[in-house]
Design an enzyme around this catalytic site. Structure first.
Site, PDB file in Angstrom:
ATOM      1  N   CYS A 140      43.448  56.468  -3.942  1.00 48.31           N
ATOM      2  CA  CYS A 140      43.437  55.051  -4.305  1.00 48.31           C
ATOM      3  C   CYS A 140      42.005  54.532  -4.401  1.00 48.31           C
ATOM      4  CB  CYS A 140      44.226  54.239  -3.271  1.00 48.31           C
ATOM      5  SG  CYS A 140      44.253  52.476  -3.650  1.00 48.31           S
ATOM      6  N   CYS A 143      41.479  51.009  -3.053  1.00 43.07           N
ATOM      7  CA  CYS A 143      41.434  50.929  -1.581  1.00 43.07           C
ATOM      8  C   CYS A 143      40.110  51.463  -1.041  1.00 43.07           C
ATOM      9  CB  CYS A 143      42.542  51.773  -0.943  1.00 43.07           C
ATOM     10  SG  CYS A 143      44.128  51.654  -1.750  1.00 43.07           S
ATOM     11  N   ASP A 144      39.658  52.586  -1.580  1.00 40.62           N
ATOM     12  CA  ASP A 144      38.581  53.325  -0.914  1.00 40.62           C
ATOM     13  C   ASP A 144      37.264  53.391  -1.685  1.00 40.62           C
ATOM     14  OD1 ASP A 144      40.292  53.885   1.206  1.00 40.62           O
ATOM     15  OD2 ASP A 144      41.130  55.631   0.190  1.00 40.62           O
TER      16      ASP A 144
END
Ligand code: NDP
Length: 326
Positions: A140, A143-144
């Site tokens: 992701c 997200c990261d």
């Protein structure tokens, strides 16, 4: 099979942000929700290290911690959170039947499906090792990606997701190397053009991942092979992003619910309703576009409100029909 059948007003399947948010709302509306956690309690977020984009956590929070907090909040209002895996459903009648671990049978007035989707991984030992260590493998980018600012990363995949994520990463990272296993993209032309026209994205066609390299703690590079020339090279990178698709966890529902061609549950636009009355869906099981904790939580809220209204309408129908006999 057990001979005692349990009756439940609101059964929630899944324990990610969608399931727990549905539980918080359902419990506060006196629907006495029972939530089954499934095989990965806490859902996909438990594989994420730091969650920095969920509003209300200015310092960020780890995925597992956030899921514990959500569970506590759902339990505080009386949600019955249980271990167990829903193995079979029967949505053919007025009562929705659900089986837990092939054994226990539950009859439900409403069901909220929050079973999520699972990111696909390549399955290489080295990839799984650094994924489990939280050392630089992610599925992701949104997200990261932030953790790899000004660094060099590799992304594998050639669909719309991979293009979107590569483009997202290109705005944060010094360099993004994209590995495409065939001599063409699967993505739409416009998405392909976007990555091709981005200066700091290098695309390697006909290229497969041999190994994710690291120092035992974190990723330091990726060994790749050109499947036309068999040439093996090493690309320095601190992050390895996998964007080869997701699989919605919806197999047990396919006999009863309308799914799209990739298996996502089709909800009625603007609602959490499925094609079966009394069965609602929230989170990634119906969302291949946004796939964020906050959007999952939002649709969990919608599902609980839709379920509550469905029960209220059913009760008033019952009152009308019984009053005609009085
Ligand atoms: P897709 O299934 O469309 O693409 C998966 C990609 O991963 C393919 O290029 C595939 O390669 C590659 N792949 C699969 N397995 C491997 C492997 N083992 N090694 C290397 N590469 C591999 O998944 P997406 O998640 O990209 O998209 C899913 C759906 O969501 C699509 O319908 C897409 O259009 C949609 N979507 C739309 C978006 C938008 O409109 N903004 C954004 C994101 C997704 P190959 O082509 O060789 O099979």
């Amino acid at each position: 099979m057990s001979d005692t059948i349990e009756n439940v007003k609101c059964l929630i399947i899944g324990s990610g942000p969608a399931g727990y948010t549905a539980a918080i709302y359902a419990a506060r509306a006196n629907m006495n929700p029972v939530l089954y956690q499934g095989t990965q309690p806490g859902g996909q977020l438990t594989t994420t290290n730091e969650v920095e984009n969920f509003p209300g956590y200015p310092e960020g929070i780890t995925g597992p911690e956030m899921m514990i907090e959500l569970q506590k909040q759902a339990q505080r209002f009386g949600t019955d959170v249980r271990d167990g895996w829903i193995t079979k459903v029967d949505f053919s009648g007025d009562t929705h039947k659900v089986w837990v671990n092939e054994e226990k049978e539950i009859h439900c007035e409403t069901v909220i499906i929050s079973t999520g989707a699972s990111a696909k991984y390549l399955g290489l030992d080295s990839e799984q090792k650094y994924l489990k260590l939280g050392g630089g493998v992610s599925a992701c980018a949104v997200c990261d990606g932030f953790f790899y600012r000004n660094q060099e990363v590799v992304i594998v995949g050639a669909g719309d997701s991979a293009c979107e994520e590569a483009h997202y990463l290109s705005k944060l990272c010094k360099k993004v190397t994209m590995l495409v296993r065939r001599d063409e993209f699967r993505a739409s032309k416009i998405m392909e053009a976007r990555v091709r026209n981005t200066e700091n994205i290098e695309i390697l066609m006909n290229t497969e991942t041999e190994e994710v390299i690291g120092d035992g703690q974190v990723v330091t590079g990726v060994k790749v092979k050109n499947n036309q020339t068999n040439e093996v090279t090493e690309i320095p990178a601190t992050g390895f992003f996998v964007a080869i698709g997701h699989k919605p966890n919806t197999d047990i529902f396919k006999e009863y619910l309308e799914l799209d061609e990739t298996g996502y549950i089709i909800n009625k636009p603007g609602t959490a309703k499925t094609n079966v009355n009394g069965v609602f869906v929230s989170g990634d099981a119906a969302d291949h576009v946004y796939r964020q904790a906050i959007t999952a939580a939002g649709t969990g809220c919608m599902a609980a409100l839709d379920a509550e209204r469905y029960l209220a309408a059913k009760d008033s129908e019952f009152e009308v029909s019984t009053s005609t006999y009085n």
